[in-house]
Design an enzyme around this catalytic site. Structure first.
Site, PDB file in Angstrom:
ATOM      1  CE1 TYR A 185      48.685 -28.387 -16.468  1.00  0.00           C
ATOM      2  CE2 TYR A 185      49.141 -26.189 -17.300  1.00  0.00           C
ATOM      3  CZ  TYR A 185      48.237 -27.156 -16.898  1.00  0.00           C
ATOM      4  OH  TYR A 185      46.879 -26.890 -16.945  1.00  0.00           O
TER       5      TYR A 185
ATOM      6  CG  ASP B   9      45.655 -42.624 -12.033  1.00  0.00           C
ATOM      7  OD1 ASP B   9      45.700 -41.927 -13.076  1.00  0.00           O
ATOM      8  OD2 ASP B   9      46.505 -42.565 -11.135  1.00  0.00           O
TER       9      ASP B   9
ATOM     10  N   GLY C 287      37.533 -31.439  -8.701  1.00  0.00           N
ATOM     11  CA  GLY C 287      38.359 -30.237  -8.838  1.00  0.00           C
ATOM     12  C   GLY C 287      37.537 -28.958  -8.929  1.00  0.00           C
TER      13      GLY C 287
ATOM     14  CE  LYS D 132      46.053 -29.543 -19.056  1.00  0.00           C
ATOM     15  NZ  LYS D 132      44.780 -30.264 -18.928  1.00  0.00           N
TER      16      LYS D 132
ATOM     17  CB  SER E 282      46.828 -24.998 -20.312  1.00  0.00           C
ATOM     18  OG  SER E 282      47.584 -23.937 -19.773  1.00  0.00           O
TER      19      SER E 282
ATOM     20  CG  ASP F 171      38.896 -36.115  -9.289  1.00  0.00           C
ATOM     21  OD1 ASP F 171      39.845 -36.396  -8.534  1.00  0.00           O
ATOM     22  OD2 ASP F 171      38.734 -34.985  -9.777  1.00  0.00           O
TER      23      ASP F 171
HETATM   24  P1  NAD Z   1      41.970 -28.869 -10.122  1.00  0.00           P
HETATM   25  O1  NAD Z   1      43.358 -29.228  -9.734  1.00  0.00           O
HETATM   26  O2  NAD Z   1      41.113 -28.124  -9.156  1.00  0.00           O
HETATM   27  O3  NAD Z   1      41.180 -30.202 -10.519  1.00  0.00           O
HETATM   28  C1  NAD Z   1      41.775 -31.245 -11.248  1.00  0.00           C
HETATM   29  C2  NAD Z   1      41.182 -32.558 -10.775  1.00  0.00           C
HETATM   30  O4  NAD Z   1      41.792 -33.613 -11.545  1.00  0.00           O
HETATM   31  C3  NAD Z   1      41.468 -32.850  -9.294  1.00  0.00           C
HETATM   32  O5  NAD Z   1      40.263 -33.083  -8.601  1.00  0.00           O
HETATM   33  C4  NAD Z   1      42.361 -34.081  -9.330  1.00  0.00           C
HETATM   34  O6  NAD Z   1      42.119 -34.994  -8.254  1.00  0.00           O
HETATM   35  C5  NAD Z   1      42.003 -34.714 -10.663  1.00  0.00           C
HETATM   36  N1  NAD Z   1      43.100 -35.547 -11.158  1.00  0.00           N
HETATM   37  C6  NAD Z   1      44.410 -35.183 -11.302  1.00  0.00           C
HETATM   38  N2  NAD Z   1      45.120 -36.218 -11.774  1.00  0.00           N
HETATM   39  C7  NAD Z   1      44.250 -37.259 -11.925  1.00  0.00           C
HETATM   40  C8  NAD Z   1      44.403 -38.589 -12.374  1.00  0.00           C
HETATM   41  N3  NAD Z   1      45.574 -39.074 -12.765  1.00  0.00           N
HETATM   42  N4  NAD Z   1      43.302 -39.381 -12.406  1.00  0.00           N
HETATM   43  C9  NAD Z   1      42.100 -38.920 -11.987  1.00  0.00           C
HETATM   44  N5  NAD Z   1      41.896 -37.650 -11.559  1.00  0.00           N
HETATM   45  C10 NAD Z   1      42.965 -36.833 -11.535  1.00  0.00           C
HETATM   46  O7  NAD Z   1      42.076 -28.090 -11.509  1.00  0.00           O
HETATM   47  P2  NAD Z   1      41.065 -27.051 -12.179  1.00  0.00           P
HETATM   48  O8  NAD Z   1      41.457 -25.677 -11.834  1.00  0.00           O
HETATM   49  O9  NAD Z   1      39.658 -27.500 -11.942  1.00  0.00           O
HETATM   50  O10 NAD Z   1      41.467 -27.249 -13.716  1.00  0.00           O
HETATM   51  C11 NAD Z   1      40.619 -27.933 -14.616  1.00  0.00           C
HETATM   52  C12 NAD Z   1      41.354 -28.152 -15.937  1.00  0.00           C
HETATM   53  O11 NAD Z   1      41.759 -26.899 -16.473  1.00  0.00           O
HETATM   54  C13 NAD Z   1      42.625 -28.970 -15.843  1.00  0.00           C
HETATM   55  O12 NAD Z   1      42.709 -29.786 -16.985  1.00  0.00           O
HETATM   56  C14 NAD Z   1      43.738 -27.956 -15.864  1.00  0.00           C
HETATM   57  O13 NAD Z   1      44.930 -28.492 -16.379  1.00  0.00           O
HETATM   58  C15 NAD Z   1      43.128 -26.923 -16.792  1.00  0.00           C
HETATM   59  N6  NAD Z   1      43.641 -25.566 -16.564  1.00  0.00           N
HETATM   60  C16 NAD Z   1      43.455 -24.977 -15.354  1.00  0.00           C
HETATM   61  C17 NAD Z   1      43.927 -23.686 -15.140  1.00  0.00           C
HETATM   62  C18 NAD Z   1      43.729 -22.994 -13.813  1.00  0.00           C
HETATM   63  O14 NAD Z   1      44.269 -21.904 -13.651  1.00  0.00           O
HETATM   64  N7  NAD Z   1      42.975 -23.530 -12.869  1.00  0.00           N
HETATM   65  C19 NAD Z   1      44.573 -23.007 -16.182  1.00  0.00           C
HETATM   66  C20 NAD Z   1      44.735 -23.626 -17.419  1.00  0.00           C
HETATM   67  C21 NAD Z   1      44.253 -24.918 -17.592  1.00  0.00           C
END
Ligand code: NAD
Length: 326
Positions: free
Chosen positions: A136, A48, A10, A140, A110, A31
């Site tokens: 969501y 997963d 991610g 969290k 979050s 991932d």
């Molecule tokens: P992203 O979507 O780019 O990356 C998340 C990764 O988690 C993906 O590669 C996905 O394949 C993997 N994933 C999802 N479900 C899965 C599962 N069941 N098993 C294994 N892998 C799984 O998200 P990001 O922007 O890198 O966010 C990182 C963290 O920050 C996350 O926990 C997200 O909830 C949190 N967050 C992000 C934001 C934002 O704006 N980007 C804001 C608040 C919180």
């Protein structure tokens, strides 16, 4: 140190994994998708979070876990998957980490746990009541409770980071970006609002469509432009590494994000000026988005200092946008 980074394919996880490797650590990814990272010091489990055997393979032999992976969706059709990934998945990753006697577990929560879009007071501090308004955000908050529980019943150190909205700078002016596309560009915004079934918003947005791509300044029903935090992935990584290493992080809950919120009334005209794209403005039904979240605790306790304010991100976004045009 050997560190497990979940969400390693991610936005945030892949950046943090590469940064840790650059600092000489050994890293394991976990991932659903391969990360594409190629290094002798890197290995990964593709699986997963709610697969206990995969979670155990991922946790064995690591000193710390950065649980940065999660499923982000606001679509009702994704509800089951959301809870499986973010609640069951987090529980299983936590239990595997505790069984593997991991030293520290850092959890990416979050700002939606508050919720930032409808705060009771501003700036939103960590003492603001956690009353999420989206599924969501609920996943969290449940994840946070599971982390706190594991922190009570096992010797594993835990840290909770409540993330700001996060983007790579290059995404800001990319109409195909999952977040920035519908946030700043008219056509993706129309498609997003159609997906949410917001007929009035779609009607208002379509009335502004001149047939070519345009930037859109979103305001609430009283004409107040949106305001929210948008933090660069590189600054998020700085905060995550402090949570990983700092003694004073243990047991803490910290807002992690840019110091100042982004005023759409400022950033949209700047985007239009730098790209030459037309700019339209829309007043959408409802109170809109207008918040300021405090990062004082992480700055004062862990010495976090963000380096990528929106103006600096925008310069990079414009370079990426210009490259895409040629
Ligand atoms: P992203 O979507 O780019 O990356 C998340 C990764 O988690 C993906 O590669 C996905 O394949 C993997 N994933 C999802 N479900 C899965 C599962 N069941 N098993 C294994 N892998 C799984 O998200 P990001 O922007 O890198 O966010 C990182 C963290 O920050 C996350 O926990 C997200 O909830 C949190 N967050 C992000 C934001 C934002 O704006 N980007 C804001 C608040 C919180």
């Amino acid at each position: 140190m050997k560190i497990l980074v979940t969400g390693s394919a991610g936005r945030v996880g892949s950046f943090v994994a590469r940064q840790l490797l650059g600092e000489g650590h050994r890293v394991r990814g976990f991932d659903l998708k391969p990360s594409g990272i190629n290094s002798p010091e890197f290995d990964e489990v593709v699986g997963d979070f709610d697969d206990a055997a995969a979670a155990q393979r991922a946790s064995n032999g690591v000193d710390a876990v950065l649980h940065l992976g999660a499923f982000m969706s606001w679509l009702p059709a994704d509800r089951d998957r959301l809870y499986r990934a973010n609640v069951d998945g987090t529980r299983i990753v936590l239990e595997a980490a505790a069984a593997a006697k991991v030293g520290r577990f850092v959890f990416a929560s979050s700002g939606e746990v508050y919720p930032e879009n409808k705060p009771e007071f501003q700036p939103v501090t960590e003492d603001h009541p956690a009353r999420p308004l989206s599924p969501y955000g609920v996943t969290k908050l449940l994840g946070e409770e599971l982390v706190k529980f594991q922190g009570r019943v096992s010797p594993m150190e835990t840290v909770i980071l409540r993330f700001s909205h996060t983007q790579n700078a290059s995404e800001l002016l990319d109409p195909t970006s999952f977040f920035s596309g519908p946030r700043f560009f008219l056509h993706p915004k129309i498609r997003q609002q159609e997906g949410f079934g917001n007929a009035l918003a779609v009607e208002k947005l379509k009335a502004l469509d001149i047939g070519e791509e345009a930037l859109v300044l979103t305001r609430n029903e009283n004409g107040r432009p949106f305001r929210m935090h948008i933090t660069d992935t590189r600054d998020m990584a700085k905060g995550i590494l402090l949570a990983l290493t700092h003694a004073k992080a243990v047991g803490g809950i910290f807002n992690l994000g840019a110091t100042e919120p982004v005023d759409f009334a400022d950033i949209l005209p700047a985007m239009a000026k730098k790209t030459g794209l037309p700019l339209v403005a829309v007043d959408l039904p409802g109170a809109g988005v207008w918040y300021h979240t405090s990062n004082a605790r992480i700055r004062e306790t862990l010495g976090f200092e963000p380096e990528w304010p929106i103006t600096r991100m925008l310069d990079e976004a414009v370079s990426a946008w210009t490259r895409r045009q040629t």
